[in-house]
Scaffold this motif. Structure first.
Motif, PDB file in Angstrom:
ATOM      1  N   LYS A  58      55.688  -5.044  28.434  1.00  0.00           N
ATOM      2  CA  LYS A  58      55.586  -5.301  27.003  1.00  0.00           C
ATOM      3  C   LYS A  58      54.132  -5.588  26.671  1.00  0.00           C
ATOM      4  O   LYS A  58      53.452  -6.308  27.391  1.00  0.00           O
ATOM      5  N   MET A  59      53.681  -5.054  25.560  1.00  0.00           N
ATOM      6  CA  MET A  59      52.287  -5.248  25.202  1.00  0.00           C
ATOM      7  C   MET A  59      52.123  -6.400  24.223  1.00  0.00           C
ATOM      8  O   MET A  59      53.089  -6.879  23.621  1.00  0.00           O
ATOM      9  N   LEU A  60      50.885  -6.839  24.088  1.00  0.00           N
ATOM     10  CA  LEU A  60      50.560  -7.925  23.165  1.00  0.00           C
ATOM     11  C   LEU A  60      49.578  -7.416  22.140  1.00  0.00           C
ATOM     12  O   LEU A  60      48.751  -6.563  22.426  1.00  0.00           O
ATOM     13  N   ARG A  61      49.641  -7.997  20.968  1.00  0.00           N
ATOM     14  CA  ARG A  61      48.643  -7.673  19.958  1.00  0.00           C
ATOM     15  C   ARG A  61      47.305  -8.267  20.384  1.00  0.00           C
ATOM     16  O   ARG A  61      47.226  -9.453  20.702  1.00  0.00           O
ATOM     17  N   GLU A  62      46.295  -7.443  20.402  1.00  0.00           N
ATOM     18  CA  GLU A  62      44.996  -7.957  20.799  1.00  0.00           C
ATOM     19  C   GLU A  62      44.535  -9.025  19.809  1.00  0.00           C
ATOM     20  O   GLU A  62      44.644  -8.851  18.605  1.00  0.00           O
ATOM     21  N   ASP A  63      44.035 -10.117  20.334  1.00  0.00           N
ATOM     22  CA  ASP A  63      43.552 -11.253  19.542  1.00  0.00           C
ATOM     23  C   ASP A  63      44.670 -12.026  18.859  1.00  0.00           C
ATOM     24  O   ASP A  63      44.405 -12.883  18.030  1.00  0.00           O
ATOM     25  N   SER A  64      45.907 -11.746  19.217  1.00  0.00           N
ATOM     26  CA  SER A  64      46.982 -12.621  18.750  1.00  0.00           C
ATOM     27  C   SER A  64      46.926 -13.908  19.566  1.00  0.00           C
ATOM     28  O   SER A  64      46.208 -14.003  20.560  1.00  0.00           O
ATOM     29  N   GLU A  65      47.704 -14.897  19.158  1.00  0.00           N
ATOM     30  CA  GLU A  65      47.630 -16.149  19.906  1.00  0.00           C
ATOM     31  C   GLU A  65      48.134 -15.966  21.330  1.00  0.00           C
ATOM     32  O   GLU A  65      47.688 -16.632  22.241  1.00  0.00           O
ATOM     33  N   HIS A  66      49.048 -15.029  21.516  1.00  0.00           N
ATOM     34  CA  HIS A  66      49.532 -14.773  22.873  1.00  0.00           C
ATOM     35  C   HIS A  66      48.414 -14.202  23.729  1.00  0.00           C
ATOM     36  O   HIS A  66      48.250 -14.547  24.893  1.00  0.00           O
TER      37      HIS A  66
END
Ligand SMILES: [Zn+2]
Length: 61
Positions: free
Chosen positions: A43-51
């Motif tokens: 699963k990918m993460l949004r870049e620069d999201s808090e995750h």
């Protein structure tokens, strides 16, 4: 909830894989977390999201 200044959300940006670091352009309407990494399928993460920030902090240590 209004988008505020649209700093984090909005069009553009990238999704990043927390496992292998691959990046893919974010598709509007599809959360990064619903996208699978093209390389490893994670699963990918949004870049620069808090995750993603959390991940970066972990990596630095
Ligand atoms: Zn990956």
């Amino acid at each position: 909830m209004p988008m505020g200044r649209g700093h984090n959300m909005g069009s553009g940006g990238s999704c990043i894989c927390p496992k292998c670091g691959a990046k893919a352009p974010h598709q509007s309407g599809t959360p990064c977390q619903k996208m699978a990494c093209p390389k490893c399928g994670a699963k990918m993460l949004r870049e620069d999201s808090e995750h993603h920030e959390l991940l970066k902090r972990k990596r630095k240590k």
